[in-house]
Write a protein that holds these residues in place. Sequence first.
Motif, short mmCIF file in Angstrom:
data_model
loop_
_atom_site.label_atom_id
_atom_site.label_comp_id
_atom_site.label_asym_id
_atom_site.label_seq_id
_atom_site.Cartn_x
_atom_site.Cartn_y
_atom_site.Cartn_z
N SER A 263 -2.58 -0.26 13.28
CA SER A 263 -2.23 -1.42 12.59
C SER A 263 -2.94 -2.62 12.70
CB SER A 263 -0.69 -1.66 12.71
OG SER A 263 -0.40 -2.68 11.65
N GLY A 264 -3.73 -3.25 12.13
CA GLY A 264 -4.41 -4.62 12.29
C GLY A 264 -5.92 -4.00 12.59
N LYS B 39 -8.78 -1.68 8.50
CA LYS B 39 -8.93 -0.76 7.49
C LYS B 39 -8.82 -1.46 6.02
CE LYS B 39 -5.59 1.84 8.89
NZ LYS B 39 -4.87 0.92 9.99
N THR B 40 -7.64 -1.88 5.88
CA THR B 40 -7.40 -2.62 4.50
C THR B 40 -8.28 -3.72 4.09
OG1 THR B 40 -5.02 -2.44 4.45
CG2 THR B 40 -5.77 -4.11 3.18
N THR B 41 -8.73 -4.31 5.23
CA THR B 41 -9.82 -5.59 4.99
C THR B 41 -11.19 -4.76 4.53
OG1 THR B 41 -8.94 -6.90 6.88
CG2 THR B 41 -11.04 -7.38 6.30
N1 LIG Z 1 -4.99 -12.78 4.24
C1 LIG Z 1 -5.01 -12.68 5.71
N2 LIG Z 1 -4.81 -13.76 6.37
C2 LIG Z 1 -4.84 -13.64 7.68
N3 LIG Z 1 -5.23 -12.56 8.55
C3 LIG Z 1 -5.20 -11.62 7.96
C4 LIG Z 1 -5.06 -11.40 6.61
N4 LIG Z 1 -5.15 -10.04 6.05
C5 LIG Z 1 -5.51 -9.52 7.20
N5 LIG Z 1 -5.37 -10.19 8.31
C6 LIG Z 1 -5.69 -9.87 9.68
O1 LIG Z 1 -6.60 -9.00 9.73
C7 LIG Z 1 -6.47 -7.96 10.40
C8 LIG Z 1 -6.66 -6.74 9.87
O2 LIG Z 1 -5.74 -6.28 9.18
P1 LIG Z 1 -6.03 -5.16 8.15
O3 LIG Z 1 -4.83 -5.43 6.99
O4 LIG Z 1 -7.10 -5.04 7.42
O5 LIG Z 1 -5.24 -4.01 8.94
P2 LIG Z 1 -4.98 -2.45 8.79
O6 LIG Z 1 -5.99 -1.64 9.42
O7 LIG Z 1 -5.16 -2.31 7.21
O8 LIG Z 1 -3.57 -2.60 9.17
P3 LIG Z 1 -2.25 -1.64 8.51
O9 LIG Z 1 -2.48 -0.15 8.90
O10 LIG Z 1 -1.08 -2.32 9.35
O11 LIG Z 1 -2.26 -1.82 7.03
C9 LIG Z 1 -5.05 -8.09 11.17
O12 LIG Z 1 -5.20 -8.61 12.35
C10 LIG Z 1 -4.43 -9.00 10.08
O13 LIG Z 1 -3.29 -9.53 10.60
#
Ligand SMILES: Nc1ncnc2c1ncn2[C@@H]1O[C@H](COP(=O)(O)OP(=O)(O)OP(=O)(O)O)[C@@H](O)[C@H]1O
Lengths: 262, 248
Positions: free
Chosen positions: A45-46, A49-51
């Motif tokens: 998590s974090g 990936k989503t980004t």
């Molecule tokens: N809109 C936002 N504002 C501030 N920080 C953000 C925002 N979106 C994501 N982050 C930060 O960016 C980082 C990466 O987030 P992301 O959502 O891409 O992770 P992820 O790999 O998809 O995690 P997960 O498995 O929990 O979905 C995290 O530290 C998150 O807190």
Amino acid sequence: MTNTSNGTPAIEFRDVVKRFGDNVVLDKLNFSVAQGDRVTLIGPSGSGKTTILRLLMTLEEANGGLILIDGDPYTHEYKGDKWVEIPEKRRRVVRNRVGMVFQQFNLFPNMTVLENIIEAPVHVLGLSKKDATDRAEQLLEQVGMPDKRDARCTQLSGGQQQRVAIARALAMDPEILLLDEVTSALDPEIVADVLGVLRDIARTTDITMLLVTHEMQFAREVSNRVLMFDHGQIVEEADPETMFTNPKHERTQEFLKAVLGG
Amino acid sequence: MSDDLQALIDSLPDLGGAVLVTLQMTLGGAVLAMLVALVLGFGSRTRSLWVRGPSRVVIEFFRGTSLVVQIFWLFYVLPVFGFKMEALAVAIVALGLNYGAYAAEVVRGSVESVPTGQWEAATALNLGPFHKIRRVIFPQAWALMIPQLANLLIQLLKGSALAFYITLHDLYWWIDELQRDTRDTFFSYGCGLVLYFVIAYVLTWGMNWLEERAKRRLGRGTRPRLRDVFGLKPGVPTEVVRVKGGVA
Ligand SMILES: Nc1ncnc2c1ncn2[C@@H]1O[C@H](COP(=O)(O)OP(=O)(O)OP(=O)(O)O)[C@@H](O)[C@H]1O
Ligand SMILES: [Mg+2]
């Protein structure tokens, strides 16, 4: 699924930087996805990936670097050595090739199932209403909901809504489909239905797919490549078989152990 | 008392015209206010500072200066600069700008409470910026904003009584005439209360009907019960309804 490319990758990240305030999520990330590839992103998590998917859908703005779709600059480009934003008009042309399905479905509640599906094909692609409707019916058939055409989205279960959302994305004929944990909001007993639909799409189309999922078995079946992320960097990359049975990197081993409960 | 009734009967022929003027101001003002509210409401949440800044200034200006002063200014001061409007137009413009500024905040608030996922899905489908708002965001925000707009509409109706001061023969003028004829404040202003109340009631009906329709279109249709349409209370905010509906 093998590489059907003409050489140009479907997706290319070049030194992409993404920050949220002081939080540097992607620090000069480089990777590319060949046309027709099915790539699964895994990682804690974090890890970003989503980004990555949101950048590809222009729901987030990069702070540096280039994102290319079929070799075309998408959000920014270099003019001389100046890094400049690409105007929305040009972005839209490229965005037409990318579709996304969301964890929370995000169907439009003010429209019926059919209206959700044909809205963009009619108004963005310029299809006639009849052609769009024919295609929508075909897609509803494909996702296993032929009789829900005129239903209101609010009357559907989560699994049904997600299948409509998949049909809606496919109706735009995307070259690239982004899937971010599309079964995470669903009850366990309907997850299999939705995965079945996606498996079917993977089998019958040559859409490039980029997916984030915790369903490792599914990832193994549909993808031909797995990227393991940590802190916005790729720590390991392999075919699913190797990645899930014989991961090399310690971070991957820990992560998979935690997810697979092994 | 019989004198009162006689005076009332004598002034009845003027009542229709007076109500008409009040309705023209109210509905004209409301339509203008809605246009102003849409422009300023969406304007005040765009990314571009060149649009957002002026929108905010205009909203704060018209909310922060009194309606009476605005009406007098348009009616007495503007002609000095060679810009003269009829009294009815002045009233509509003043009401439209003043209540439009309040309604802009309602529009902005409702638009902001549409889930961001809706904007994102619209972007993912590559809908154009205007199309997104018109077909996806506004229909959802509309259902949320109607109850508050209904309140503003009633206030606008009552605010229209100020037009009496710029020579308009509206409902308030008619009540004032009745008071002069009868010299009975209790009776004449009593009639005033009843008449404004009846108009407000009819407007509230209309708005309740619009709200029920908007909710139905979002598939949150409690089938409209007569009680919902004819009830006097402004509707329960849609959001609350949705939360309850989710449990059921
Ligand atoms: N809109 C936002 N504002 C501030 N920080 C953000 C925002 N979106 C994501 N982050 C930060 O960016 C980082 C990466 O987030 P992301 O959502 O891409 O992770 P992820 O790999 O998809 O995690 P997960 O498995 O929990 O979905 C995290 O530290 C998150 O807190
Ligand atoms: Mg995520």
